[in-house]
Enzyme design. Structure first.
Site, PDB file in Angstrom:
ATOM      1  N   GLY A 112       0.842  -1.186   0.000  1.00 27.99           N
ATOM      2  CA  GLY A 112       0.000   0.000   0.000  1.00 27.99           C
ATOM      3  C   GLY A 112       0.879   1.238   0.000  1.00 27.99           C
ATOM      4  O   GLY A 112       2.069   1.185   0.342  1.00 27.99           O
ATOM      5  N   CYS A 113       0.303   2.380  -0.392  1.00 29.65           N
ATOM      6  CA  CYS A 113       1.089   3.617  -0.447  1.00 29.65           C
ATOM      7  C   CYS A 113       1.526   4.072   0.949  1.00 29.65           C
ATOM      8  O   CYS A 113       2.687   4.426   1.167  1.00 29.65           O
ATOM      9  CB  CYS A 113       0.317   4.711  -1.169  1.00 29.65           C
ATOM     10  SG  CYS A 113      -1.355   5.012  -0.537  1.00 29.65           S
ATOM     11  N   TRP A 114       0.600   4.046   1.914  1.00 28.88           N
ATOM     12  CA  TRP A 114       0.955   4.423   3.285  1.00 28.88           C
ATOM     13  C   TRP A 114       2.021   3.497   3.865  1.00 28.88           C
ATOM     14  O   TRP A 114       3.015   3.979   4.446  1.00 28.88           O
ATOM     15  CB  TRP A 114      -0.289   4.423   4.165  1.00 28.88           C
ATOM     16  CG  TRP A 114      -1.216   5.580   3.957  1.00 28.88           C
ATOM     17  CD1 TRP A 114      -2.385   5.591   3.261  1.00 28.88           C
ATOM     18  CD2 TRP A 114      -1.065   6.911   4.478  1.00 28.88           C
ATOM     19  NE1 TRP A 114      -2.980   6.830   3.307  1.00 28.88           N
ATOM     20  CE2 TRP A 114      -2.189   7.660   4.051  1.00 28.88           C
ATOM     21  CE3 TRP A 114      -0.093   7.524   5.263  1.00 28.88           C
ATOM     22  CZ2 TRP A 114      -2.359   8.989   4.376  1.00 28.88           C
ATOM     23  CZ3 TRP A 114      -0.264   8.865   5.593  1.00 28.88           C
ATOM     24  CH2 TRP A 114      -1.381   9.578   5.149  1.00 28.88           C
TER      25      TRP A 114
END
Length: 314
Positions: A115-117
């Site tokens: 995921g980006c986070w």
């Protein structure tokens, strides 16, 4: 000999970004399913099984369904959804995670794109847990803001509708059960979930991820120099991840959400005060770049034995 690629879900935000990065690369051959056949299970099955590498840009359930349609023993899969990030038999697709992980990826058949986070979080925290600076049971907090494109077509429509953006800044995930937390916990090597406080900003793309640390309260009271040295050593020589020098961070008054622009780079900063014994670790990335499409293309290159940065925007 070209590597045959099929992007399942290639007309979503991430799929379009990936296709743009693959365009014009003669070592790759894209399998295209005509628009009229995209919902045809037979046509999808044929495309999935004809590919050397499949990239899934689908909702979780659809991603699981796509994997089930692959009935050969050779097609390799990169899944950009949340479906397989902590699943058995899948390798986590963050090549920089720890020593030896890139080699593990190269030999994997099933890869779960991060995921980006978690990409920003793990880039900051994993080197510190490996170095023993952050204990596994330390109460870690992570916050920040992402561009609204991270919410997909629905959120893009919300922010770009005729009535204008609904807000400049909005906190979410307030129930502390966000779907990114399991991968953050597992791959950072933490015993307990971090307290995750995400927000979305009125910016199409870009991302800031921040991990604050009370260094003076931590075992051994690590210094800013200790933290910076661990991060710098972890990413020494990386063409994608860079760590700003401590003196440069000290001279920086702010960091913008668009800091790395529409690229596939990831830059880390160590801010803080030696007097107070406090630190603010900040990761800057493009949520559609290293946070999504760029990571998928980097993983594809590794699986295919191609130059790791081929097609990336650096």
């Amino acid at each position: 000999m070209t590597t045959k690629i099929f992007i399942d879900g290639g007309h979503g935000t991430t799929g379009i970004e990936i296709a743009d990065r693959l365009a014009g690369r003669p070592e790759l051959s894209l399998i295209i399913v005509p628009e009229a056949q995209r919902r045809d299970a037979g046509a999808r099955r044929d495309a999935l099984n004809a590919a050397d590498i499949v990239i899934l840009c689908l909702p979780d359930d659809a991603a699981r369904e796509a994997v089930a349609l692959i009935d050969n023993g050779k097609t390799r899969v990169i899944d950009a959804s949340t479906a397989h990030r902590v699943a058995d038999g899948w390798t986590y697709g963050f090549p920089e995670l720890e020593p030896g992980h890139r080699e593990k990826l190269a030999n994997s058949r099933f890869v779960a794109n991060p995921g980006c986070w978690p990409t920003g979080f793990l880039a900051l925290v994993r080197p510190l847990t490996l170095a023993g600076l952050v204990p596994a049971d330390w109460p870690v907090t992570v916050s920040g803001a992402s561009g609204y494109s991270g919410g997909g077509k629905a959120m893009i429509a919300e922010y770009e509708g005729t009535d204008g953006a609904p807000t400049a800044f909005r906190a979410y995930g307030l129930g502390l059960g966000h779907k990114h937390v399991p991968e953050m916990t597992r791959y950072a090597g933490l015993s307990h979930p971090p307290l995750f406080a995400p927000a979305v900003a009125n910016a199409y793309r870009g991302m800031l991820v921040e991990v604050p640390l009370q260094l003076r309260a931590m075992p051994g009271a690590p210094t800013l120099t200790d933290v910076h040295a661990a991060l710098a050593a972890a990413y020494a020589g990386s063409p994608i991840v860079s760590v700003a020098a401590l003196e440069d961070s000290g001279a920086t008054g702010n960091v913008e959400i668009e800091h790395v622009g529409a690229t596939d780079r990831l830059q880390l900063f160590v801010f803080g005060s030696a007097t107070s014994g406090q630190a603010r670790l900040v990761a800057t990335l493009d949520n559609l770049g290293k946070g999504a499409a760029g990571a998928a293309v980097q993983n594809l290159n590794i699986l295919a034995g191609l130059p790791e940065t081929a097609g990336l925007r650096l």
